[in-house]
Design a protein around this motif. Structure first.
Motif, PDB file in Angstrom:
ATOM      1  N   LEU A  47       0.823  -1.212   0.000  1.00  0.00           N
ATOM      2  CA  LEU A  47       0.000   0.000   0.000  1.00  0.00           C
ATOM      3  C   LEU A  47       0.857   1.261   0.000  1.00  0.00           C
ATOM      4  O   LEU A  47       0.553   2.221  -0.720  1.00  0.00           O
ATOM      5  CB  LEU A  47      -0.941   0.008   1.205  1.00  0.00           C
ATOM      6  N   LEU A  48       1.922   1.258   0.758  1.00  0.00           N
ATOM      7  CA  LEU A  48       2.821   2.410   0.784  1.00  0.00           C
ATOM      8  C   LEU A  48       3.459   2.638  -0.584  1.00  0.00           C
ATOM      9  O   LEU A  48       3.521   3.771  -1.071  1.00  0.00           O
ATOM     10  CB  LEU A  48       3.898   2.223   1.850  1.00  0.00           C
ATOM     11  N   ILE A  49       3.900   1.576  -1.216  1.00  0.00           N
ATOM     12  CA  ILE A  49       4.476   1.696  -2.562  1.00  0.00           C
ATOM     13  C   ILE A  49       3.441   2.241  -3.533  1.00  0.00           C
ATOM     14  O   ILE A  49       3.752   3.107  -4.366  1.00  0.00           O
ATOM     15  CB  ILE A  49       5.037   0.334  -3.033  1.00  0.00           C
ATOM     16  N   HIS A  50       2.210   1.762  -3.434  1.00  0.00           N
ATOM     17  CA  HIS A  50       1.155   2.253  -4.328  1.00  0.00           C
ATOM     18  C   HIS A  50       0.901   3.741  -4.116  1.00  0.00           C
ATOM     19  O   HIS A  50       0.688   4.485  -5.082  1.00  0.00           O
ATOM     20  CB  HIS A  50      -0.131   1.456  -4.134  1.00  0.00           C
ATOM     21  N   ILE A  51       0.927   4.192  -2.879  1.00  0.00           N
ATOM     22  CA  ILE A  51       0.751   5.623  -2.600  1.00  0.00           C
ATOM     23  C   ILE A  51       1.887   6.426  -3.227  1.00  0.00           C
ATOM     24  O   ILE A  51       1.663   7.496  -3.803  1.00  0.00           O
ATOM     25  CB  ILE A  51       0.648   5.861  -1.080  1.00  0.00           C
ATOM     26  N   LEU A  52       3.095   5.903  -3.148  1.00  0.00           N
ATOM     27  CA  LEU A  52       4.240   6.592  -3.739  1.00  0.00           C
ATOM     28  C   LEU A  52       4.167   6.631  -5.272  1.00  0.00           C
ATOM     29  O   LEU A  52       4.832   7.444  -5.905  1.00  0.00           O
ATOM     30  CB  LEU A  52       5.546   5.931  -3.286  1.00  0.00           C
ATOM     31  N   GLU A  53       3.349   5.767  -5.868  1.00  0.00           N
ATOM     32  CA  GLU A  53       3.189   5.721  -7.323  1.00  0.00           C
ATOM     33  C   GLU A  53       2.209   6.769  -7.863  1.00  0.00           C
ATOM     34  O   GLU A  53       2.111   6.933  -9.080  1.00  0.00           O
ATOM     35  CB  GLU A  53       2.679   4.346  -7.764  1.00  0.00           C
ATOM     36  N   PHE A  78      -4.296  -1.248  -7.279  1.00  0.00           N
ATOM     37  CA  PHE A  78      -3.537  -2.068  -8.221  1.00  0.00           C
ATOM     38  C   PHE A  78      -2.117  -1.573  -8.512  1.00  0.00           C
ATOM     39  O   PHE A  78      -1.305  -2.327  -9.044  1.00  0.00           O
ATOM     40  CB  PHE A  78      -4.290  -2.181  -9.544  1.00  0.00           C
ATOM     41  N   GLY A  79      -1.824  -0.319  -8.226  1.00  0.00           N
ATOM     42  CA  GLY A  79      -0.489   0.207  -8.499  1.00  0.00           C
ATOM     43  C   GLY A  79      -0.151   0.205  -9.974  1.00  0.00           C
ATOM     44  O   GLY A  79      -1.002   0.450 -10.827  1.00  0.00           O
ATOM     45  N   PHE A  80       1.106  -0.121 -10.269  1.00  0.00           N
ATOM     46  CA  PHE A  80       1.551  -0.063 -11.662  1.00  0.00           C
ATOM     47  C   PHE A  80       0.847  -1.078 -12.555  1.00  0.00           C
ATOM     48  O   PHE A  80       0.843  -0.929 -13.774  1.00  0.00           O
ATOM     49  CB  PHE A  80       3.079  -0.223 -11.762  1.00  0.00           C
TER      50      PHE A  80
END
Length: 93
Positions: A47-53, A78-80
């Motif tokens: 979730l943190l990585i997705h927010i950073l995206e 879903f992110g990238f």
């Protein structure tokens, strides 16, 4: 070879399905054991990585007529695996 995979709708939908399973299992493990459970920790990192995206997602779908709410929610979930195929025209957002 990579272009064929990157333009394969089933590939991206499969990754999105795996993310949905991770989200469901992450919520379940959080309810059962809090952040002590390793799956919950992995889920929180995802979730943190997705927010950073978010900035990358907005740039990727710029000019494709995607609303900011859709971009935020789809990237959070879903992110990238959402914004890369949306940018390539695999997903018609």
């Amino acid at each position: 070879m990579m272009d064929r995979i990157a333009d394969n709708r089933r590939f991206w939908l499969g990754l999105n399905l795996l993310l949905l399973v991770l989200h469901g299992f992450g919520v379940y493990c959080y309810v059962i054991g809090g952040f002590a459970h390793p799956v919950t920790q992995l889920w929180a990192i995802v979730l943190l990585i997705h927010i950073l995206e978010f900035p990358l997602a907005f740039i990727a779908v710029q000019g494709r007529g995607v609303g900011w709410g859709t971009t935020i929610m789809a990237t959070l979930i879903f992110g990238f695996t959402w914004w890369v195929p949306a940018r390539r025209g695999v997903f018609h957002a």
